[in-house]
Design an enzyme around this catalytic site. Sequence first.
Site, mmCIF file in Angstrom:
data_model
loop_
_atom_site.group_PDB
_atom_site.id
_atom_site.type_symbol
_atom_site.label_atom_id
_atom_site.label_comp_id
_atom_site.label_asym_id
_atom_site.label_seq_id
_atom_site.Cartn_x
_atom_site.Cartn_y
_atom_site.Cartn_z
ATOM 1 N N GLU A 129 -28.401 -22.530 -2.046
ATOM 2 C CA GLU A 129 -28.522 -21.401 -1.104
ATOM 3 C C GLU A 129 -29.226 -20.200 -1.747
ATOM 4 O OE1 GLU A 129 -27.165 -20.880 2.432
ATOM 5 O OE2 GLU A 129 -28.809 -19.547 1.940
ATOM 6 N N ASP A 201 -44.232 -17.144 -5.210
ATOM 7 C CA ASP A 201 -42.773 -17.115 -5.049
ATOM 8 C C ASP A 201 -42.410 -17.314 -3.569
ATOM 9 O OD1 ASP A 201 -39.976 -16.008 -6.095
ATOM 10 O OD2 ASP A 201 -40.475 -14.854 -4.305
ATOM 11 N N LYS A 205 -40.461 -20.638 -1.582
ATOM 12 C CA LYS A 205 -39.315 -20.483 -0.671
ATOM 13 C C LYS A 205 -39.675 -21.034 0.714
ATOM 14 C CE LYS A 205 -37.788 -16.381 -3.204
ATOM 15 N NZ LYS A 205 -38.024 -14.941 -3.350
HETATM 16 N N1 HSE Z 1 -39.071 -12.027 -7.427
HETATM 17 C C1 HSE Z 1 -38.427 -12.290 -6.181
HETATM 18 C C2 HSE Z 1 -38.640 -11.133 -5.225
HETATM 19 C C3 HSE Z 1 -36.952 -12.546 -6.264
HETATM 20 O O1 HSE Z 1 -39.281 -10.158 -5.577
HETATM 21 O O2 HSE Z 1 -38.175 -11.231 -4.108
HETATM 22 C C4 HSE Z 1 -36.642 -13.910 -6.813
HETATM 23 O O3 HSE Z 1 -37.212 -14.914 -6.054
#
Ligand code: HSE
Length: 435
Positions: A129, A201, A205
């Site tokens: 999660e 990133d 996700k």
């Molecule tokens: N570096 C990510 C962000 C958080 O700035 O949302 C970790 O995934």
Amino acid sequence: MNKVRLGLIGVGTVGRGVFDVLNRNREEICRRTGYEIVVSAATARDLKKARGFLGPTIKLHEDPLDVVRDENVDIVIELVGGVTTARSVIEASIALAKPVVTANKALIAEHGNELFALAKISGSIVAFEAAVAGGIPIIKSLREGLTANRIQSVAGILNGTTNFILSEMRARGLSFQDALSDAQRLGYAESDPTFDIEGIDAGQKLAIIAALSFGIPIQAERVYCEGITQLTEGDIRAAEDFGYRVKLLAITKRRANGFEMRVHPTLVPHDCVIASVDGAMNAVLVRGDAVGETLYYGAGAGAEPTASAVIADLVDVIRLQGVAACAQVPYFAFQTDRLSDVPILDMGEVECSCYLRVRVRDESGVLANIAGILAEQGVSIEVMRQRESNGSHAGVDIVIFTHKTNERSINHALKKIDALDSVVEKPVRLRIETF
Ligand code: HSE
């Protein structure tokens, strides 16, 4: 009272958050699970520091795999990040049939398919999660709360660092570089911010979200990623003048012939809810055929918000003890033998309205040439306006809003426009989403 014993691998920001929240909410969590939860073993890069933080009773190991193998560890909490050690830790936990909770989105995005398959065989559990949108329970919402729905689309602000930078650029008129420096100074952005600012990133996700939304394998390599490094404060201001804000959106959509998966700076109408998500916050907008639109908002990173998600998984894992695998919620929200092979669409097949800005010499025939090229490619113009130069550069900006158009057509048009003699800079294209 029965005890559940944890092996904590990583005592950094999130590891400390988990330890603190478990201690602070011990009674409350115990009332929920019926078990007392204790950290019995741990490892960290700096064992001396970890000892100072964790106290004298917890067994410390140098090798993370020794934490997994420790016979006083029932559940492993993997919080080291990266994909090398973390992968070994999770594989070792699976091999020993010990459930493992991870916050590692890169690992799940790159190796989730294999890890889930291995876990299914060994009867272990890999819970993740915290890998997506920090404290927002989006995995649980997609897998359980929205399970009646045929999910149509998900659009999210999944990266707090870039959302902070964009909010600062808009609110304070900062350049990208200045806003990035502020983000680094305040601890939002890392010293090497590449993963965040290039959209990687958010893309990782998104790949996890798409898999759970549509029942497809995780395909991080198929996400189109465009970051915010080329964005200027001038474009943010121009978008604002036309009633839009710029957000780095991660978008996945069901289309007739496949699924879209893309991350890019996006113009959204200023009065839609996602436009007002500012600072380092995350938000996820999910559209299902039965429920309509649902919006999830919260902190996407940070010690305790991430700990909130880690501990929620931990509680789930404890509750699942003794439950047959066939009675558990499947990893992808869909039965693993019923995953779909519907393809991810190439970016060229995506359809969007666009914002274009073309810097030109102010001379006769320029507008007609640009409009002609767009018409040739079947791109229909909704608004076209010349913005006067503020004197800081040669030329004037032509700002164009197009109707919904195929990505391939707009790419062809932009190439031709760029080649015009009167065009003095590479044209800018930003995609638009309305909700
Ligand atoms: N570096 C990510 C962000 C958080 O700035 O949302 C970790 O995934």
